[in-house]
Design a protein around this motif. Structure first.
Motif, mmCIF file in Angstrom:
data_model
loop_
_atom_site.group_PDB
_atom_site.id
_atom_site.type_symbol
_atom_site.label_atom_id
_atom_site.label_comp_id
_atom_site.label_asym_id
_atom_site.label_seq_id
_atom_site.Cartn_x
_atom_site.Cartn_y
_atom_site.Cartn_z
ATOM 1 N N LYS A 48 0.829 -1.204 0.000
ATOM 2 C CA LYS A 48 0.000 0.000 0.000
ATOM 3 C C LYS A 48 0.869 1.261 0.000
ATOM 4 O O LYS A 48 0.577 2.233 -0.709
ATOM 5 C CB LYS A 48 -0.927 0.008 1.213
ATOM 6 C CG LYS A 48 -1.862 1.213 1.268
ATOM 7 C CD LYS A 48 -2.755 1.162 2.475
ATOM 8 C CE LYS A 48 -3.714 2.344 2.497
ATOM 9 N NZ LYS A 48 -3.036 3.644 2.452
ATOM 10 N N LYS A 49 1.933 1.239 0.796
ATOM 11 C CA LYS A 49 2.812 2.396 0.820
ATOM 12 C C LYS A 49 3.491 2.616 -0.540
ATOM 13 O O LYS A 49 3.722 3.751 -0.961
ATOM 14 C CB LYS A 49 3.857 2.228 1.913
ATOM 15 C CG LYS A 49 3.298 2.334 3.328
ATOM 16 C CD LYS A 49 4.406 2.186 4.365
ATOM 17 C CE LYS A 49 3.855 2.327 5.775
ATOM 18 N NZ LYS A 49 4.916 2.190 6.804
ATOM 19 N N TYR A 96 2.098 1.895 -3.438
ATOM 20 C CA TYR A 96 1.072 2.518 -4.289
ATOM 21 C C TYR A 96 0.898 3.993 -3.948
ATOM 22 O O TYR A 96 0.785 4.849 -4.849
ATOM 23 C CB TYR A 96 -0.263 1.793 -4.116
ATOM 24 C CG TYR A 96 -0.301 0.415 -4.746
ATOM 25 C CD1 TYR A 96 0.513 0.108 -5.814
ATOM 26 C CD2 TYR A 96 -1.154 -0.567 -4.250
ATOM 27 C CE1 TYR A 96 0.480 -1.155 -6.387
ATOM 28 C CE2 TYR A 96 -1.196 -1.822 -4.815
ATOM 29 C CZ TYR A 96 -0.380 -2.115 -5.892
ATOM 30 O OH TYR A 96 -0.404 -3.354 -6.451
ATOM 31 N N ASP A 97 0.872 4.295 -2.647
ATOM 32 C CA ASP A 97 0.697 5.692 -2.244
ATOM 33 C C ASP A 97 1.874 6.547 -2.733
ATOM 34 O O ASP A 97 1.676 7.670 -3.240
ATOM 35 C CB ASP A 97 0.574 5.781 -0.722
ATOM 36 C CG ASP A 97 -0.707 5.142 -0.209
ATOM 37 O OD1 ASP A 97 -1.652 4.983 -1.022
ATOM 38 O OD2 ASP A 97 -0.757 4.802 0.993
ATOM 39 N N GLN A 98 3.087 6.058 -2.599
ATOM 40 C CA GLN A 98 4.255 6.810 -3.053
ATOM 41 C C GLN A 98 4.257 6.936 -4.583
ATOM 42 O O GLN A 98 4.658 7.975 -5.125
ATOM 43 C CB GLN A 98 5.538 6.126 -2.581
ATOM 44 C CG GLN A 98 6.802 6.944 -2.831
ATOM 45 C CD GLN A 98 8.012 6.352 -2.156
ATOM 46 O OE1 GLN A 98 7.882 5.445 -1.338
ATOM 47 N NE2 GLN A 98 9.184 6.871 -2.468
ATOM 48 N N TYR A 99 3.790 5.921 -5.282
ATOM 49 C CA TYR A 99 3.695 5.962 -6.743
ATOM 50 C C TYR A 99 2.718 7.049 -7.175
ATOM 51 O O TYR A 99 2.999 7.848 -8.091
ATOM 52 C CB TYR A 99 3.262 4.592 -7.253
ATOM 53 C CG TYR A 99 3.040 4.519 -8.738
ATOM 54 C CD1 TYR A 99 4.108 4.363 -9.606
ATOM 55 C CD2 TYR A 99 1.757 4.600 -9.274
ATOM 56 C CE1 TYR A 99 3.907 4.285 -10.975
ATOM 57 C CE2 TYR A 99 1.547 4.528 -10.639
ATOM 58 C CZ TYR A 99 2.630 4.368 -11.490
ATOM 59 O OH TYR A 99 2.415 4.311 -12.851
ATOM 60 N N GLN A 100 1.551 7.110 -6.515
ATOM 61 C CA GLN A 100 0.567 8.142 -6.870
ATOM 62 C C GLN A 100 1.096 9.547 -6.549
ATOM 63 O O GLN A 100 0.907 10.491 -7.326
ATOM 64 C CB GLN A 100 -0.745 7.890 -6.107
ATOM 65 C CG GLN A 100 -1.449 6.605 -6.493
ATOM 66 C CD GLN A 100 -2.715 6.390 -5.712
ATOM 67 O OE1 GLN A 100 -3.805 6.702 -6.187
ATOM 68 N NE2 GLN A 100 -2.585 5.885 -4.479
ATOM 69 N N LYS A 101 1.748 9.658 -5.404
ATOM 70 C CA LYS A 101 2.267 10.969 -5.007
ATOM 71 C C LYS A 101 3.373 11.444 -5.946
ATOM 72 O O LYS A 101 3.422 12.637 -6.330
ATOM 73 C CB LYS A 101 2.793 10.884 -3.574
ATOM 74 C CG LYS A 101 3.301 12.205 -3.032
ATOM 75 C CD LYS A 101 3.774 12.032 -1.599
ATOM 76 C CE LYS A 101 4.296 13.357 -1.041
ATOM 77 N NZ LYS A 101 4.780 13.211 0.358
ATOM 78 N N THR A 102 4.237 10.540 -6.381
ATOM 79 C CA THR A 102 5.350 10.919 -7.259
ATOM 80 C C THR A 102 4.847 11.326 -8.638
ATOM 81 O O THR A 102 5.315 12.330 -9.216
ATOM 82 C CB THR A 102 6.337 9.755 -7.391
ATOM 83 O OG1 THR A 102 6.813 9.387 -6.078
ATOM 84 C CG2 THR A 102 7.527 10.150 -8.259
ATOM 85 N N ASP A 121 -4.193 9.574 -9.346
ATOM 86 C CA ASP A 121 -5.016 8.868 -8.363
ATOM 87 C C ASP A 121 -5.491 7.555 -8.984
ATOM 88 O O ASP A 121 -6.327 7.540 -9.897
ATOM 89 C CB ASP A 121 -6.211 9.725 -7.950
ATOM 90 C CG ASP A 121 -6.975 9.120 -6.780
ATOM 91 O OD1 ASP A 121 -6.628 7.987 -6.370
ATOM 92 O OD2 ASP A 121 -7.913 9.765 -6.288
ATOM 93 N N TRP A 149 -7.237 5.278 -7.605
ATOM 94 C CA TRP A 149 -8.516 4.792 -7.085
ATOM 95 C C TRP A 149 -9.700 5.682 -7.464
ATOM 96 O O TRP A 149 -10.839 5.317 -7.167
ATOM 97 C CB TRP A 149 -8.449 4.696 -5.552
ATOM 98 C CG TRP A 149 -7.233 3.983 -5.067
ATOM 99 C CD1 TRP A 149 -6.144 4.524 -4.461
ATOM 100 C CD2 TRP A 149 -6.965 2.585 -5.183
ATOM 101 N NE1 TRP A 149 -5.212 3.580 -4.171
ATOM 102 C CE2 TRP A 149 -5.684 2.359 -4.604
ATOM 103 C CE3 TRP A 149 -7.664 1.509 -5.706
ATOM 104 C CZ2 TRP A 149 -5.103 1.098 -4.542
ATOM 105 C CZ3 TRP A 149 -7.088 0.250 -5.655
ATOM 106 C CH2 TRP A 149 -5.828 0.066 -5.077
ATOM 107 N N SER A 150 -9.461 6.813 -8.100
ATOM 108 C CA SER A 150 -10.554 7.746 -8.365
ATOM 109 C C SER A 150 -11.613 7.135 -9.276
ATOM 110 O O SER A 150 -12.821 7.231 -9.023
ATOM 111 C CB SER A 150 -10.001 9.030 -8.998
ATOM 112 O OG SER A 150 -9.318 8.733 -10.204
#
Length: 225
Positions: free
Chosen positions: A65-66, A68-74, A78, A80-81
């Motif tokens: 999960k982390k 994926y979150d770092q991938y989206q932030k970089t 989004d 999951w939108s």
């Protein structure tokens, strides 16, 4: 002599293809582990075989999960939108269906009829008539089933009662269960005690030969044999 160059193409033999997948998968996971240890990298690998079997490797210092979150932030996206929007649309449709069903239930109970037109009331009446017909049909089916069951029970009880009567009559007609004379010394009697038939044998002990005029046994002594 060096190794020959291997042509990269799909392996047709299923067994060879699975063996190659397992070997190369283990090699990739080993390289990922080495990157994690040597370079302090955060590595996450997800693999699916052609049979759909899932394999995963994630560095001990991070979770999927982390990653994926770092991938989206970089990348500033989004993931999951779109999925969230589809879920919201599905939830909205389900709420509409639920409200419609609740309204139909209230209308069948005689509530919320003020906004219905004559045609709507006529359709509601037809639906209720059909529902009443189904309920009545089910009720008659249950009554018929219970009636047949009770009739079978009554027939069984009548059969048992008839068998008991036949057995009782047979015992009464049998000399072993009736009152008979045996050389003038013994008589048998069927005694019913506590709801069961028990056989007792009695001996007549004669004290003198004359009988009373009233037909009694006089001073005969009646004792259990």
């Amino acid at each position: 002599m060096g190794r020959g160059k291997i042509e990269i193409k799909r392996i047709e033999n299923p067994t060879n293809r699975q063996v190659t997948y397992s070997k190369r998968r283990n090699g990739i996971f080993k390289k990922a582990q080495e990157l994690t240890v040597l370079c302090d990298a955060k590595v996450s690998l997800i693999m699916f075989s052609n049979t759909g079997k899932f394999h995963e490797y994630t560095s001990p210092t991070i979770t999927t999960k982390k990653v994926y979150d770092q991938y989206q932030k970089t990348l500033g996206i989004d993931l999951w939108s779109t999925h969230y929007e589809r879920m919201q649309e599905n939830l909205r449709k389900l709420k509409e269906i639920n409200n419609k069903l609740r309204r139909e239930i209230r209308q069948r109970m005689g509530e919320d009829l003020g906004d219905l037109s004559l045609e709507d009331l006529h359709r509601l009446e037809q639906k209720m008539d059909a529902s009443v017909g189904l309920v009545r049909e089910r009720k008659y089916h249950v009554i018929k089933t219970q009636t047949e069951t009770y009739r079978k029970k009554v027939r069984n009880l009548e059969e048992q009662h008839g068998n008991l009567l036949l057995n009782f009559e047979a015992k009464c007609e049998d000399p072993h269960y009736g009152l008979v004379e045996n050389d003038g010394d013994y008589e048998s009697a069927v005694a019913f005690a506590n709801g069961a038939s028990n056989l007792y044998a009695f001996r007549l002990h004669q004290t003198h030969s004359n009988l009373h005029h009233d037909g009694g046994y006089g001073s005969h002594d009646l004792r259990l044999a």
